[in-house]
Structure formats: structure tokens, C-alpha cells
Scaffold this active site. Structure first.
Site, PDB file in Angstrom:
ATOM      1  N   ASP A 262       6.013  23.221  19.241  1.00 48.32           N
ATOM      2  CA  ASP A 262       6.011  22.682  17.882  1.00 48.32           C
ATOM      3  C   ASP A 262       6.430  21.206  17.970  1.00 48.32           C
ATOM      4  O   ASP A 262       6.851  20.709  19.017  1.00 48.32           O
ATOM      5  CB  ASP A 262       6.921  23.508  16.960  1.00 48.32           C
ATOM      6  CG  ASP A 262       6.509  23.348  15.498  1.00 48.32           C
ATOM      7  OD1 ASP A 262       5.748  22.401  15.187  1.00 48.32           O
ATOM      8  OD2 ASP A 262       6.939  24.147  14.651  1.00 48.32           O
TER       9      ASP A 262
HETATM   10  C1  BGC Z   1       5.501  22.871  11.926  1.00 48.76           C
HETATM   11  C2  BGC Z   1       4.251  23.498  12.468  1.00 48.76           C
HETATM   12  C3  BGC Z   1       3.092  22.552  12.347  1.00 48.76           C
HETATM   13  C4  BGC Z   1       3.440  21.283  13.075  1.00 48.76           C
HETATM   14  C5  BGC Z   1       2.319  20.274  13.101  1.00 48.76           C
HETATM   15  C6  BGC Z   1       5.732  21.475  12.476  1.00 48.76           C
HETATM   16  O1  BGC Z   1       6.751  20.818  11.811  1.00 48.76           O
HETATM   17  O2  BGC Z   1       6.608  23.695  12.216  1.00 48.76           O
HETATM   18  O3  BGC Z   1       4.002  24.704  11.803  1.00 48.76           O
HETATM   19  O4  BGC Z   1       1.930  23.152  12.832  1.00 48.76           O
HETATM   20  O5  BGC Z   1       4.567  20.701  12.459  1.00 48.76           O
HETATM   21  O6  BGC Z   1       2.181  19.640  11.907  1.00 48.76           O
END
Ligand code: BGC
Length: 713
Positions: A262
Site C-alpha cells: 500500500d
Molecule cells: C489505500 C489503498 C489505495 C492506495 C492507492 C492507499 O492509501 O489504502 O486502498 O489503493 O492508497 O491510492
């Protein structure tokens, strides 16, 4: 490339790559069209030109992706980029938030929605969506319950499969397919206190029983990528958890795709206190099994030196790079890197897509209460539509709307105005009272025949980084409701939110409550259809609504205790100040009809190993018009070698009955339905006594007992 096999091509390419270029393929950077974290990628274009970036998120449209893809093609090795984006509930055409759509219990519809999102994304230059989020959660304080499918692992697994298939289609090279990304691996839905990004502490049994099934099902359905979770698991951050990523996911589950972290989760390990430096964090993460680093850039900056010094084995890097390159091959990127961006922008929100979004919105609403059958309303009366959400297009779209366009969305007022005579009043802000607005609203209510109040959360009150400790309607909205109720006019409450709310007071005051989540682009139209009876509500909750936030976390799948609930026994498991159960339980949802349920029966009292048993119940539509109901099948294992839930969903069927019609609905229960993770966490089905239950919700079931014998014969 001509004539070369995939394997030969990829190995030849790998052989030509420098360690820096290899680290570059594992580097996922963000463009500026959106952002979900604190860090941004500097020098994106320079890094792409140098071959130091393998994929990009937050850039879409054919023109924007083409500009970057051309830079990648001009880099020394010319390896094309993958473009990813958070397409969570639609890309251009927005359908209900995932928690809302899960309440349709309509797997075909959910799959069609994912397919539409895939086609719209692919037409906008994208290859990869960060969905499905399959994190189970039993805690509506956590704002990200909006993005998941609720509290039940069995239903969650079915929904995960439908979404993966919808996104990926049959062939990744199909111009309408995108890579699915199963997230957030793992257990992200159980942060302590419901506070986002917080620690997770969970037994292996609870992981296996409740949290793992949807991830596993998505992997088995062929999901090509997995995103790690922000949280730690048993003291090790998920993004550096070798047991989780390599032993379990790749080893036991046989996952063949690639793992991305993530957003900045690699360098966040310094904050977790398990890595002192970026180099430590990058090494731990790669060694644990991560392939791609989202935005941290620690892989890019640290892996070359780590490999050169021998701290990281080169084979480890090779394996990760090969996984990424192989996906690029399968997407057809080496053959035709500009295929998805070599055209003019297309019109996305087609009539067909909007009609699907409307169907999805219609099916996601849940009728929580309808005393005196006040709903549906007649169109031929004066209606006051009141509340801070009554005319909000943006809030109808909800959180995480990708490239969704608010100006194309229909608010409740837009929908109502098309079919009825409506006076609108805002009444208050989302969280701010306003005396003038309140006075207008009271006036509108007084002059109307009936009031529809639209209250709830705006789009920023749920989703990521939007945990709440008080999940009631904001104070000013409750005040508005009190004043409107005092006018004595018949009043229907429509609630919108990204999470189950605490509606105990509202339940005691309003004759009818319709929960409408955030329904997406076509929400206002679908809402009008249901309120005025052009369509009947069919949704069933996939997450219970608590009576009080103090009950959280909670689930209908609770286990028996040594001191079961007993209202008259002090030393039994209960609260002094609230019942144990949900106000509106998992599976609950009414429609504009009433049904009678006959007794639940089983095809035999003894179930032999390998032979399914049939469980049936007769259901009758007591009303004078056709009606639809979703019947649910639950089971309980009465005595097992480990504790088992009092009830677990194992099947459901949606049926439509004509006026007065009766039908026997049957479910087959197999050994697999009775299996559970045994003492060694391997699937086990034991002989013994079971209860099968059938009914319209988890709290309202008839039951039948049967015995599973040890041997056949
Ligand atoms: C979130 C993810 C997301 C990623 C990309 C993160 O802050 O937890 O679910 O896919 O950002 O935007």
C-alpha cells in the site's frame, strides 16, 4: 520479440537489465491527478525516462497515459508502464459504494458492475484497478467499511470472486479487461478501536475463520495482484511479513501473481519501529515477498546497493521483476504498448452504463422499517424533501469516486422532481445548525402532505482516514429531525452513509426508514423509484446496525460463551444497559410485501459423508402483488473440536412470488458447507449434530436439526 516465446523473451530482457533498471520495474510512482497519501512522486517524468519506474498510479485518460507511455518507450530498455488507479465503485459511471452494492446480494449484478468499471477504465488508458477490497469488518467505526462487502466471510468470498472475474474477464489482453488487486492483505478491517491504520491483534483461528476466506477466494478466482495492508500482524507489518506473504499466500494458497505494498507502506516501517532505515525496510519487504513498492521509492533507492553488497540475493530481485514483466506481457504491453491510449477520449457514461448504475442503485437500498406501510408514497400529493443531503449530487456519489463526475449525478431532488411535485428545504448543514434553514424546513413540512427527510454522512465522513467514535447522525441533523417530527406530518427517513449508523433514536421515532448508502451516479433516480413504488426495495444488510457504539465490534457470527445470554441471570454474557443484538441485524431488509414462512425441513435426519442434505422451507407471499424476497440459509455445528459460531451463512436465494403464491425453497448442504478450520487450521468436517436455519434475516429463522454420521452406510 517476433516469434519468441514469453519465457525466452522475458529472460532475454532480464539479462539485459541493470540492477537499477530492475529496481525501477518494482517502483510504482504517483501522478498528480489524485492522491491518497502524504508523499508525492517528484521527477516522475525524469524517472520514467531513465527506466526507473515500472508503473504509475493516479494518471488516466488516453492523452495523459500516452504522454508518459511514450517516455517509457524512449527509455534505454523501452519497457512499457502499467497504469493503475483506485476504481472502487465505477470509473466514470459510479455505482453504489461497495458496502451498499453488497446489500443487493446479487452476484451477477456485482460482476456486471465490475465489468463496466473495467471497460471504462481500460478505455481511459488504465490496466490495473485497486479493487476488490475484501477486508471483512465488524466495526462500523472504521470508515473503510464503505469499501468492503460487510461482516460475513462466506458472502464476502462470493462477492470477491464476482468482482475479480468482472475486472479481469477471460483474458487480460482483452481491451476491456484490467488487472484486479485484492486488498488489503491482510486483516486491515480489524484495526483496534476501529481507528484507521491502527494495530491489528488477532488469533490465527479468527484469521482462518473470518478474515482469510475472501482473500483466498479472490486468489483462487485468479486475481493477478495483491496489495499489502498498512497494519502489523502479530507484531510484523504486513508489508514485511514473510509468513503472510510467502509461506501462506504464495506457499499454501499458491498465489502466482505479484504483490504491491500500500501507499508508502515500505518506509512506514520506520514509524512502526521495525526498520531503522529505508534500506532495512526495503530489504525486509522484498525478502518477505513484496514485488512492488508503492510510492515509497525505497526499492528504487536501496535495492541496487543491497544487491551489490550481497545483503539481498539477486535471485530474489529477479523473481520479483519477472513477475511484473510477465504481467506486462500478458496484458499485451510488449506487443502494443499504446493500445489503450491511442485514441481520442471516449464518451464513458453511456445510456447503457447509466442504466446498469441505476439497477445497482435500486438493488442496494435497504428498507429498515416500514410501519403502517407508509412507503411507498403516492406521487399525487405535496411532498417536502428536506435535509442537507436532499440535493447533494456529490454525496450521492460517495467516497472514492475515481473519475466520476458530480455534474452527471442525480441527487434525491433531481430524481423526485422528475416524477412528483416537491418542495425542497436544506434544514441544516451536514454538521452545522442554521436557524434560517431550519425555519424554512419547518415551513416546508407544515405546508406539505408528507415529508421525506434525507439525513446522514457526507462523502468525507467515511472511506479512508475517516474513522468515527460516534456513528449517530450529527447532532444538528437530529435536531432538524425532531422539529420536523413535531409538525405532526407523516415523515419518512432516508439515511445515507458509508457505514452502518446508530439509529436507535430514529428507529423509535420514524415509522419508515430507508437506508440509501451513497448510491452513485443514478442514485437520485433509483431512490425516487423506490420511494414512489415504481420499484420495491430488495436489499438486505451485509453488516448489522448496532443499537449503540458501545457494542462494537459486533457480528451475528458470534460464538457461544460458557455463560449464554439470559435476561434474568446476572452472571450471563450481556450488557447492563443495552441488549446484545443488533438493532438491524445482518441479512435484514424489508420490501413492500409480507411473507409467511412454513416450518424448515430436512430431506433426512442423518447426513452421510459425501452425500448432501436438502433443507427446505415454504414461503408464501401474503400480499396482492408480486414480491421478491432473499431467503438465507445458516448452519450451526452444535459440538465440534473447536468453538463454532451460533450461526453462519451458507446459502441464499432470491425468489419472486406472485400475489398469494407459495413456493418451497430448497438448499443443498454439502460436507464443504459444514467444514471449518480444525485444531491445526486445516479444513475439517466432523460427525455430530447440526442445526440448519432458513429465514429472511440472521435474526429471524426457523430451524431443523440433523446428524452427520461418521461413516457412510
Ligand atoms: C489505500 C489503498 C489505495 C492506495 C492507492 C492507499 O492509501 O489504502 O486502498 O489503493 O492508497 O491510492
Amino acid at each position: 520479440m517476433a516469434g519468441m516465446s514469453k519465457d525466452a523473451f522475458l529472460h532475454e530482457l532480464l539479462g539485459r537489465m541493470s540492477v537499477e533498471e530492475m529496481a525501477g520495474q518494482l517502483n510504482l510512482l504517483t501522478g498528480a491527478m489524485d492522491a491518497t497519501g502524504m508523499k508525492h512522486s517528484d521527477d516522475l517524468e525524469a524517472k520514467i525516462r531513465a527506466g526507473h519506474c515500472g508503473a504509475v498510479l493516479n494518471v488516466y485518460t488516453p492523452a495523459a497515459t500516452r504522454a508518459l507511455q511514450e517516455l517509457a518507450l524512449a527509455s534505454p530498455l523501452g519497457i512499457p508502464l502499467i497504469f493503475g488507479y483506485d476504481v472502487i465503485h465505477g470509473h466514470r459511471t459510479i455505482y453504489p459504494i461497495p458496502l451498499g452494492l453488497s446489500c443487493s446480494w446479487n452476484l451477477d449484478l456485482i460482476g456486471r458492475c465490475a465489468r463496466m468499471a473495467a471497460a471504462e477504465s481500460a478505455a481511459d488508458g488504465l490496466h490495473w484497478v485497486y479493487s476488490p477490497m475484501v477486508d471483512i469488518s465488524q466495526d462500523p467505526r472504521w470508515g473503510r467499511v464503505a469499501e468492503g462487502a460487510g461482516e460475513d466471510p462466506w458472502l464476502g468470498a462470493q462477492i470477491a470472486v464476482a468482482m475479480v472475474r468482472g475486472y479481469q474477464g477471460n483474458d487480460l489482453a482483452d481491451p476491456t479487461s484490467v488487472l484486479a488487486c485484492v486488498k488489503h492483505f491482510a486483516l486491515y478491517g480489524a484495526p483496534m478501536g476501529g481507528r484507521d491504520y491502527h494495530t491489528v491483534d488477532m488469533s490465527r483461528r479468527e484469521m482462518e475463520d473470518t478474515y482469510f476466506p475472501p482473500y483466498r477466494a479472490a486468489i483462487d478466482a485468479g486475481a493477478r495482484t495483491v496489495m499489502t495492508a498498512f497494519n502489523d500482524i502479530d507484531g510484523i507489518p504486513a508489508s514485511a511479513n514473510r509468513w503472510l506473504l510467502t509461506e501462506l499466500l504464495r506457499g499454501q494458497w499458491g498465489f502466482q501473481g505479484w504483490i504491491v505494498t500500500d501507499y508508502t507502506a515500505v518506509t512506514e516501517m520506520k514509524n512502526h519501529g521495525t526498520a531503522a532505515t529505508d534500506a532495512d525496510a526495503a530489504r525486509q519487504s522484498l525478502e518477505a515477498g513484496v514485488d512492488m513498492d508503492m510510492v515509497s521509492e525505497a526499492f528504487l533507492s536501496e535495492l541496487p546497493a543491497l544487491v551489490k553488497s550481497g545483503a539481498v540475493r539477486e535471485e530474489q530481485l529477479d523473481a520479483a521483476v519477472l513477475r511484473v514483466l510477465e504481467t506486462k506481457w500478458d496484458l499485451g504491453l510488449f506487443r502494443d504498448p499504446l493500445a489503450r491510449c491511442n485514441h481520442e477520449p471516449v464518451i464513458h457514461s453511456t445510456a447503457e452504463n447509466r442504466s446498469l448504475a441505476r439497477e445497482a442503485a435500486r438493488e442496494s437500498m435497504v428498507l429498515l422499517k416500514n410501519e403502517g406501510e407508509i412507503l411507498p408514497l403516492s406521487k399525487h400529493q405535496n411532498i417536502a424533501l428536506i435535509g442537507p443531503l436532499a440535493d447533494s449530487r456529490r454525496d450521492m456519489l460517495g467516497c472514492w469516486i475515481a473519475a466520476g463526475d458530480e455534474s452527471l449525478a442525480a441527487s434525491p431532488l433531481d430524481g423526485f422532481r422528475e416524477v412528483a411535485t416537491v418542495v425542497h428545504a436544506q434544514g441544516c448543514g451536514i454538521s452545522e445548525a442554521n436557524e434560517d434553514l431550519l425555519a424554512d424546513a419547518i415551513r416546508a413540512a407544515t405546508q406539505a402532505d408528507v415529508v421525506v427527510l434525507v439525513l446522514g454522512e457526507n462523502w468525507q465522513m467515511n472511506g479512508e482516514a475517516a474513522s468515527r467514535t460516534d456513528i449517530r447522525l450529527p447532532q444538528c441533523q437530529r435536531e432538524l429531525a425532531k422539529h420536523i417530527l413535531q409538525t405532526g406530518k407523516p415523515c419518512v427517513l432516508v439515511t445515507m452513509s458509508g457505514r452502518p449508523l446508530e439509529l436507535t433514536w430514529e428507529n423509535s421515532q420514524f415509522p419508515a426508514i430507508l437506508h440509501a448508502w451513497a448510491l452513485g451516479t443514478e442514485g437520485g433516480h433509483a431512490l425516487a423509484e423506490v420511494i414512489f413504488g415504481d420499484a420495491a426495495p430488495v436489499g438486505k444488510l451485509t453488516m448489522g446496525f448496532p443499537r449503540s457504539v458501545g457494542q462494537l465490534p459486533m457480528t451475528y457470527r458470534e460464538k457461544p460463551t460458557g455463560r449464554p445470554f439470559n435476561a434474568t441471570e446476572k452472571y450471563s454474557s450481556k450488557y447492563l444497559d443495552a441488549p446484545n443484538d443488533a438493532l438491524y441485524p445482518f441479512g435484514h431488509g424489508l420490501t413492500y410485501a409480507a411473507f409467511d414462512y412454513g416450518p424448515v425441513t430436512a430431506s433426512c435426519t442423518e447426513m452421510k459423508p459425501g452425500e448432501p442434505i436438502t433443507v427446505s422451507a415454504e414461503i408464501t407471499n401474503r400480499t396482492g402483488h408480486p414480491a421478491t424476497e432473499t431467503l438465507q440459509l445458516y448452519v450451526r455445528d452444535l459440538v465440534a473440536s473447536v468453538t463454532r459460531p451460533l450461526k453462519e451463512l451458507r446459502g441464499f436465494q432470491r425468489i419472486t412470488l406472485d400475489a398469494g403464491e407459495s413456493k418451497v425453497v430448497s438448499f443443498q448442504l454439502t460436507d464443504a458447507d459444514l467444514a471449518f478450520p480444525g485444531p491445526d487450521y486445516q479444513p475439517l468436517t466432523e460427525p455430530g449434530d447440526f442445526v440448519a436455519m432458513v429465514g429472511p434475516s440472521s435474526a429471524s429463522v426457523g430451524c431443523v436439526r440433523f446428524t452427520r454420521t461418521a461413516i457412510n452406510g
